[in-house]
Design a protein around this motif. Structure first.
Motif, PDB file in Angstrom:
ATOM      1  N   TRP A 137       0.809  -1.222   0.000  1.00 54.62           N
ATOM      2  CA  TRP A 137       0.000   0.000   0.000  1.00 54.62           C
ATOM      3  C   TRP A 137       0.843   1.272   0.000  1.00 54.62           C
ATOM      4  O   TRP A 137       0.312   2.370  -0.064  1.00 54.62           O
ATOM      5  CB  TRP A 137      -0.943   0.017   1.200  1.00 54.62           C
ATOM      6  CG  TRP A 137      -0.245  -0.111   2.520  1.00 54.62           C
ATOM      7  CD1 TRP A 137       0.353   0.883   3.246  1.00 54.62           C
ATOM      8  CD2 TRP A 137      -0.080  -1.310   3.297  1.00 54.62           C
ATOM      9  NE1 TRP A 137       0.888   0.388   4.406  1.00 54.62           N
ATOM     10  CE2 TRP A 137       0.620  -0.951   4.461  1.00 54.62           C
ATOM     11  CE3 TRP A 137      -0.476  -2.638   3.117  1.00 54.62           C
ATOM     12  CZ2 TRP A 137       0.956  -1.890   5.444  1.00 54.62           C
ATOM     13  CZ3 TRP A 137      -0.141  -3.562   4.091  1.00 54.62           C
ATOM     14  CH2 TRP A 137       0.560  -3.192   5.230  1.00 54.62           C
TER      15      TRP A 137
ATOM     16  N   ASN B 264       3.261   4.371  -1.156  1.00 53.98           N
ATOM     17  CA  ASN B 264       3.345   5.158  -2.384  1.00 53.98           C
ATOM     18  C   ASN B 264       4.655   4.924  -3.120  1.00 53.98           C
ATOM     19  O   ASN B 264       4.717   5.078  -4.341  1.00 53.98           O
ATOM     20  CB  ASN B 264       3.181   6.640  -2.074  1.00 53.98           C
ATOM     21  CG  ASN B 264       1.777   6.980  -1.603  1.00 53.98           C
ATOM     22  OD1 ASN B 264       0.812   6.367  -2.058  1.00 53.98           O
ATOM     23  ND2 ASN B 264       1.657   7.942  -0.709  1.00 53.98           N
TER      24      ASN B 264
ATOM     25  N   ASP C 173      -8.902  -6.641  -2.809  1.00 46.08           N
ATOM     26  CA  ASP C 173      -7.686  -5.918  -2.424  1.00 46.08           C
ATOM     27  C   ASP C 173      -6.963  -6.625  -1.281  1.00 46.08           C
ATOM     28  O   ASP C 173      -5.726  -6.675  -1.237  1.00 46.08           O
ATOM     29  CB  ASP C 173      -8.031  -4.485  -2.018  1.00 46.08           C
ATOM     30  CG  ASP C 173      -8.310  -3.590  -3.214  1.00 46.08           C
ATOM     31  OD1 ASP C 173      -8.047  -4.037  -4.350  1.00 46.08           O
ATOM     32  OD2 ASP C 173      -8.788  -2.453  -3.016  1.00 46.08           O
TER      33      ASP C 173
ATOM     34  N   TYR D 267      -3.116  -7.850  -1.595  1.00 46.75           N
ATOM     35  CA  TYR D 267      -2.068  -7.407  -0.670  1.00 46.75           C
ATOM     36  C   TYR D 267      -1.411  -8.606   0.021  1.00 46.75           C
ATOM     37  O   TYR D 267      -0.186  -8.669   0.169  1.00 46.75           O
ATOM     38  CB  TYR D 267      -2.657  -6.465   0.382  1.00 46.75           C
ATOM     39  CG  TYR D 267      -2.888  -5.050  -0.077  1.00 46.75           C
ATOM     40  CD1 TYR D 267      -2.768  -4.684  -1.415  1.00 46.75           C
ATOM     41  CD2 TYR D 267      -3.251  -4.060   0.830  1.00 46.75           C
ATOM     42  CE1 TYR D 267      -2.994  -3.387  -1.825  1.00 46.75           C
ATOM     43  CE2 TYR D 267      -3.474  -2.744   0.433  1.00 46.75           C
ATOM     44  CZ  TYR D 267      -3.346  -2.417  -0.906  1.00 46.75           C
ATOM     45  OH  TYR D 267      -3.562  -1.123  -1.298  1.00 46.75           O
TER      46      TYR D 267
ATOM     47  N   THR E 138      -2.525  -5.011   7.701  1.00 47.39           N
ATOM     48  CA  THR E 138      -2.980  -4.997   6.311  1.00 47.39           C
ATOM     49  C   THR E 138      -4.480  -4.763   6.211  1.00 47.39           C
ATOM     50  O   THR E 138      -4.942  -3.949   5.404  1.00 47.39           O
ATOM     51  CB  THR E 138      -2.613  -6.332   5.627  1.00 47.39           C
ATOM     52  OG1 THR E 138      -1.206  -6.534   5.722  1.00 47.39           O
ATOM     53  CG2 THR E 138      -3.025  -6.332   4.166  1.00 47.39           C
TER      54      THR E 138
ATOM     55  N   GLU F 166      -5.460  -1.237   6.848  1.00 49.89           N
ATOM     56  CA  GLU F 166      -5.055  -0.382   5.742  1.00 49.89           C
ATOM     57  C   GLU F 166      -6.000  -0.537   4.549  1.00 49.89           C
ATOM     58  O   GLU F 166      -6.433   0.453   3.946  1.00 49.89           O
ATOM     59  CB  GLU F 166      -3.630  -0.733   5.313  1.00 49.89           C
ATOM     60  CG  GLU F 166      -3.077   0.130   4.195  1.00 49.89           C
ATOM     61  CD  GLU F 166      -2.895   1.579   4.596  1.00 49.89           C
ATOM     62  OE1 GLU F 166      -3.079   2.459   3.739  1.00 49.89           O
ATOM     63  OE2 GLU F 166      -2.579   1.824   5.784  1.00 49.89           O
ATOM     64  N   VAL F 167      -6.352  -1.777   4.201  1.00 46.93           N
ATOM     65  CA  VAL F 167      -7.260  -2.011   3.077  1.00 46.93           C
ATOM     66  C   VAL F 167      -8.610  -1.364   3.356  1.00 46.93           C
ATOM     67  O   VAL F 167      -9.205  -0.726   2.477  1.00 46.93           O
ATOM     68  CB  VAL F 167      -7.436  -3.521   2.814  1.00 46.93           C
ATOM     69  CG1 VAL F 167      -8.476  -3.764   1.726  1.00 46.93           C
ATOM     70  CG2 VAL F 167      -6.115  -4.153   2.417  1.00 46.93           C
TER      71      VAL F 167
ATOM     72  N   ARG G  78      -8.696   2.335   2.801  1.00 48.87           N
ATOM     73  CA  ARG G  78      -8.679   2.669   1.378  1.00 48.87           C
ATOM     74  C   ARG G  78     -10.064   2.522   0.742  1.00 48.87           C
ATOM     75  O   ARG G  78     -10.297   3.021  -0.351  1.00 48.87           O
ATOM     76  CB  ARG G  78      -7.648   1.808   0.651  1.00 48.87           C
ATOM     77  CG  ARG G  78      -6.218   2.219   0.981  1.00 48.87           C
ATOM     78  CD  ARG G  78      -5.177   1.379   0.306  1.00 48.87           C
ATOM     79  NE  ARG G  78      -3.863   1.950   0.591  1.00 48.87           N
ATOM     80  CZ  ARG G  78      -3.205   2.790  -0.211  1.00 48.87           C
ATOM     81  NH1 ARG G  78      -3.748   3.122  -1.371  1.00 48.87           N
ATOM     82  NH2 ARG G  78      -2.033   3.276   0.123  1.00 48.87           N
ATOM     83  N   HIS G  79     -10.963   1.834   1.430  1.00 50.92           N
ATOM     84  CA  HIS G  79     -12.341   1.722   0.960  1.00 50.92           C
ATOM     85  C   HIS G  79     -13.284   2.598   1.794  1.00 50.92           C
ATOM     86  O   HIS G  79     -14.503   2.383   1.791  1.00 50.92           O
ATOM     87  CB  HIS G  79     -12.787   0.261   0.988  1.00 50.92           C
ATOM     88  CG  HIS G  79     -12.136  -0.575  -0.075  1.00 50.92           C
ATOM     89  ND1 HIS G  79     -12.708  -0.769  -1.313  1.00 50.92           N
ATOM     90  CD2 HIS G  79     -10.939  -1.230  -0.105  1.00 50.92           C
ATOM     91  CE1 HIS G  79     -11.903  -1.517  -2.061  1.00 50.92           C
ATOM     92  NE2 HIS G  79     -10.824  -1.819  -1.350  1.00 50.92           N
TER      93      HIS G  79
END
Length: 446
Positions: A89, A91, A183, A187, A229, A232-233, A236-237
């Motif tokens: 995830w 950048n 996702d 990941y 993880t 974090e996923v 992102r949603h």
């Protein structure tokens, strides 16, 4: 050193520009720092000892200074080559590396939870045994919640509607969150996490992921990374993921069930005899879990919220019963072949530090084998109808730990002292909070 060269080659092959140096703290959260990849192998990594004994609120016990550390000095970090992964995830191309913690004399740091698990595994290695575990991790997806006074709610899925009925094992209910699930698997594949089956659990937007069985330390590492993880996923949603043991009052709690067995040096399961029958080791292991689980319950239920799972009206164990394919028992023996004979420990909540939960479960079984503890007869009925036998609060669980000399000897006196201090500090912080229930029912009635 060859290990340094292997790590340097991996960083170069994956074009890594930044490294996350990770250390699990007492709660199982990731502590550490970021280092540019071109400097990572050129300098020694250090972190303050204090990060290992922070409470979940970021505080320290009164005894920290002078008991665990007189100056909050540095501990030495060394990267573990078995725990090197990419950060899918990030950048820019980033690595996350779990580090081993050592004191200034080069000894494993006694306050590191990962080192505690290693101590337990060393006891098994001395017997020529290799523990095998397979975690099952439950969690909830919830709406973003910015106000802690507001109760949590499940998010809307693809249909635009939140769940309103029990959806155990529903394929369609799980598909409501298909973008999140895709996702998540992507990941996990990048990080080589051995995630297997996904199911929808009983609660609204409650999911469970099963891991493939394997080495105990490796699986604890994987669960540690997995929880990072999933959170974090979810963000992102535009939703949250929570591993709280009991996030909603009228919904089931979330568990981290631990399947466990032991292989000998030839890779054979010691829970089965040559003829495929249950071995003495198998019985004694169950006996150890029955005798010592209350003493280590604070590792299975490490937070004040954890004990809300242990009530008669939800699907969590409330006593020390064991049984064959009996999900109402705290210790379940799944239907399986002699080669895969195992015990499922259903006590741990999803909020555990995975290193301590695995260490505690294995320590109980080890003591059962060494002391040849016979279990009770298997329970064949509904164990929820039996009396509650587990501690009902974090304070009670901590005091049970402090009274068990055998567990303190395995985990280390200093570690148990630090752990009990941290958890009692959290309990005292919690008990100072006045709840809405108290205001509703006691304000004008007592």
């Amino acid at each position: 050193m060859q290990e340094d060269q292997e790590l340097a080659d991996w960083l170069k092959a994956n074009n890594i520009s930044e490294v996350e140096c990770l250390v699990p703290d007492m709660t199982g959260s990731a502590r550490g720092k970021f280092i540019p990849a071109n400097k990572f192998l050129k300098e020694e990594s250090r972190l303050p000892e204090s990060i290992l004994v922070q409470t979940v609120t970021g505080d320290f016990s009164d005894r920290f200074w002078g008991v665990y550390s007189s100056s909050d000095g540095d501990m030495i970090l060394e990267p573990d080559l078995s725990a090197v992964r990419k950060v899918p995830w990030a950048n820019e191309s980033t690595a996350q590396i779990i580090h081993n913690c050592f004191d200034k004399d080069g000894n494993p740091h006694p306050l590191s939870t990962r080192n505690v698990l290693k101590k337990v595994l060393d006891l098994y290695a001395q017997e020529g045994w290799h523990p095998i575990v397979a975690p099952e991790v439950e969690f909830y997806l919830i709406e973003r919640n910015l106000d802690p006074d507001v109760e949590l709610k499940p998010p809307t899925g693809r249909s635009g509607r939140p769940e309103t009925a029990r959806q155990s094992y529903s394929i369609d209910a799980a598909n409501e969150f298909e973008p999140f699930v895709e996702d998540m698997y992507n990941y996990c594949n990048v990080m080589e996490l051995d995630v297997d089956t996904l199911i929808h659990e009983s609660g609204p937007a409650q999911l469970e992921i099963n891991f493939l069985h394997g080495d105990a330390l490796d699986l604890a590492d994987q669960v540690f990374i997995f929880k990072r993880t999933i959170r974090e996923v979810a963000m992102r949603h535009n939703i949250y993921a929570t591993f709280m043991a009991k996030p909603m009052k009228n919904e089931p709690g979330s568990a981290l069930h631990l399947h466990q067995s032991i292989n000998d040096q030839d890779g054979k399961n010691i829970f089965s005899t040559e003829t495929g029958e249950e071995s003495d080791y198998f019985r004694w292991y169950i006996g150890g879990l029955q005798k010592y689980s209350n003493s280590v319950i604070s590792f299975f239920a490490p937070n004040v919220n954890s004990y809300r799972r242990f009530t008669k009206d939800v699907s969590a164990p409330i006593n020390l019963c064991w049984g064959y394919d009996n999900r109402t028992a705290g210790l379940r023996i799944p239907d399986c072949t002699p080669a895969s004979r195992r015990i499922e420990n259903r006590f741990p909540g999803a909020d555990v530090n995975p290193y301590l939960a695995v260490a505690a479960s294995l320590a109980c079984g080890y003591l059962g084998i060494k002391n040849r503890i016979e279990p009770t007869p298997p329970h064949s009925g509904n164990a929820y109808e039996e009396e509650i036998m587990l501690p009902r609060s974090l304070e009670e669980g901590i005091r049970a730990l402090d009274e068990c000399d055998e567990i303190k000897e395995i985990f280390g006196e200093l570690f148990v002292m630090a752990y009990t201090d941290v958890k009692l500090e959290e309990f005292e912080a919690f008990i100072r909070v006045i709840s809405s229930w108290e205001r509703e029912f006691l304000l004008l009635s007592v």
